[in-house]
Motif scaffolding. Structure first.
Motif, short mmCIF file in Angstrom:
data_model
loop_
_atom_site.label_atom_id
_atom_site.label_comp_id
_atom_site.label_asym_id
_atom_site.label_seq_id
_atom_site.Cartn_x
_atom_site.Cartn_y
_atom_site.Cartn_z
N ALA A 128 -8.63 28.48 26.70
CA ALA A 128 -8.66 27.05 26.99
C ALA A 128 -7.66 26.30 26.11
O ALA A 128 -7.03 25.33 26.56
N GLU A 129 -7.50 26.74 24.88
CA GLU A 129 -6.55 26.08 23.99
C GLU A 129 -5.11 26.31 24.44
O GLU A 129 -4.26 25.41 24.34
N ARG A 130 -4.83 27.49 24.98
CA ARG A 130 -3.48 27.73 25.51
C ARG A 130 -3.23 26.86 26.74
O ARG A 130 -2.13 26.32 26.92
N LEU A 131 -4.24 26.71 27.57
CA LEU A 131 -4.10 25.85 28.74
C LEU A 131 -3.90 24.39 28.32
O LEU A 131 -3.11 23.65 28.93
N ASP B 8 -5.42 27.23 37.06
CA ASP B 8 -6.17 26.64 35.95
C ASP B 8 -5.64 25.25 35.60
O ASP B 8 -6.40 24.31 35.44
N VAL B 9 -4.32 25.13 35.44
CA VAL B 9 -3.68 23.83 35.19
C VAL B 9 -2.43 23.75 36.04
O VAL B 9 -1.63 24.69 36.08
N VAL C 108 -4.78 31.93 33.61
CA VAL C 108 -5.18 32.97 32.65
C VAL C 108 -6.02 33.99 33.41
O VAL C 108 -6.82 33.65 34.28
N GLY C 109 -5.80 35.23 33.09
CA GLY C 109 -6.61 36.29 33.68
C GLY C 109 -6.42 36.49 35.17
O GLY C 109 -7.32 37.00 35.84
N SER D 53 -4.82 38.12 38.60
CA SER D 53 -4.24 39.40 39.02
C SER D 53 -2.80 39.20 39.44
O SER D 53 -2.37 38.08 39.76
N ARG D 54 -2.04 40.27 39.45
CA ARG D 54 -0.64 40.18 39.88
C ARG D 54 -0.55 39.72 41.32
O ARG D 54 0.37 38.98 41.70
N ARG D 55 -1.52 40.12 42.15
CA ARG D 55 -1.51 39.69 43.55
C ARG D 55 -1.64 38.18 43.65
O ARG D 55 -0.94 37.54 44.44
N LYS D 56 -2.53 37.59 42.85
CA LYS D 56 -2.70 36.14 42.89
C LYS D 56 -1.46 35.42 42.38
O LYS D 56 -1.05 34.39 42.93
N ILE D 57 -0.87 35.97 41.33
CA ILE D 57 0.34 35.34 40.78
C ILE D 57 1.48 35.40 41.80
O ILE D 57 2.22 34.43 41.99
N ASN D 58 1.60 36.54 42.46
CA ASN D 58 2.64 36.66 43.49
C ASN D 58 2.41 35.67 44.62
O ASN D 58 3.36 35.09 45.16
N ARG D 59 1.13 35.46 44.98
CA ARG D 59 0.84 34.50 46.05
C ARG D 59 1.17 33.08 45.60
O ARG D 59 1.77 32.31 46.35
N LEU D 60 0.80 32.74 44.37
CA LEU D 60 1.10 31.41 43.87
C LEU D 60 2.61 31.16 43.80
O LEU D 60 3.06 30.03 44.02
#
Length: 256
Positions: free
Chosen positions: A194-197, A223-224, A236-237, A239-246
């Motif tokens: 949360a602090e990194r976010l 998250d933000v 944070v946390g 998956s690579r699949r979600k990051i690729n979709r985003l």
């Protein structure tokens, strides 16, 4: 224009866009468009970049307005952003904000040293989970502060104000500093994610972006999310699949 000159002008372009449009943003497509138009110039300085941005200012202002309208914060967005808004209040009051995990929720807190924190509980909706959390905290009287924007929920009065310019929405809570001076502290588990976010939140808020928490983009919760001419997400946390979709919907995705 030589490649090193192009790279050297990116920060200058971002600065000019901030001064002309109001958000310090230069997504990849804008960099390519502006610097591409100036490819034949031998000497590209800030004045030349300013002129190029001013010639495109109507289009850029229109794009920013559309993005802000699309992502304007509603009740749900404000509830999810409340911990970060409270952390801003703590920081503005000269305190070191932190985030702790209590009773299954991440809460902003004032750090008191030696592993001790004074949680500050924002209440912007009288939801059952929030009321249950307050009931659980009642077992530790004097060690936390409640900021309430809800009639009928006791606590220090908090108001969420919306405006038409950066930061677009923020919290006000008069007397928070005095309440924290009177409050004690408790031991709690620090939430580093949360602090990194919050660091991402604070950085983009300071540059004129509309910043939101827990917003869904392309079927994935970010998250933000920072919205300017482009759109940038921190997760944070994931998956690579979600990051690729985003990455199909956002100009940049940061895994924190």
């Amino acid at each position: 224009m030589p490649a090193d000159a192009v790279l050297g002008n990116v920060d200058a372009l971002r600065k000019v866009v901030g001064e002309v449009v109001g958000v310090y943003d230069a997504p990849g497509w804008l960099i390519a468009e502006i610097l591409g138009d100036l490819a034949g110039w031998e000497d590209v300085n800030e004045d030349v970049l300013r002129r190029a941005v001013e010639l495109n200012s109507s289009k850029l202002h229109g794009l920013l307005r559309r993005n802000l309208q699309l992502y304007r914060p509603g009740r749900s967005s404000i509830r999810k952003a409340a911990p970060y808004l409270v952390a801003e209040l703590l920081e503005a009051g000269g305190l070191r904000p932190a985030f702790v995990n209590l009773f299954g929720a991440v809460l902003p807190a004032a750090y008191r040293g030696h592993g001790l924190y004074t949680p500050v509980v924002p209440v912007v909706e009288a939801k059952r989970a929030v009321l249950n959390r307050l009931s659980a905290l009642a077992r530790y009287p004097g060690t936390y502060v409640v900021l309430s924007a809800v009639d009928g929920v006791p606590g220090l009065k908090m108001e969420i104000r919306k405006i038409q310019k950066p930061p677009y929405y923020y919290a006000v809570a008069e007397g928070l500093g005095r309440a924290l001076e009177r409050a004690g502290a408790m031991r709690a588990r620090r939430d580093e994610a949360a602090e990194r976010l919050y660091s991402f939140w604070r950085r983009y808020r300071s540059q004129g972006y509309l910043v939101l928490a827990g917003r869904e983009v392309g079927g994935v919760v970010v998250d933000v999310l920072a919205v300017g001419l482009g759109k940038y997400g921190a997760v944070v946390g994931a998956s690579r699949r979600k990051i690729n979709r985003l990455s199909k919907f956002l100009d940049e995705v940061y895994e924190l």
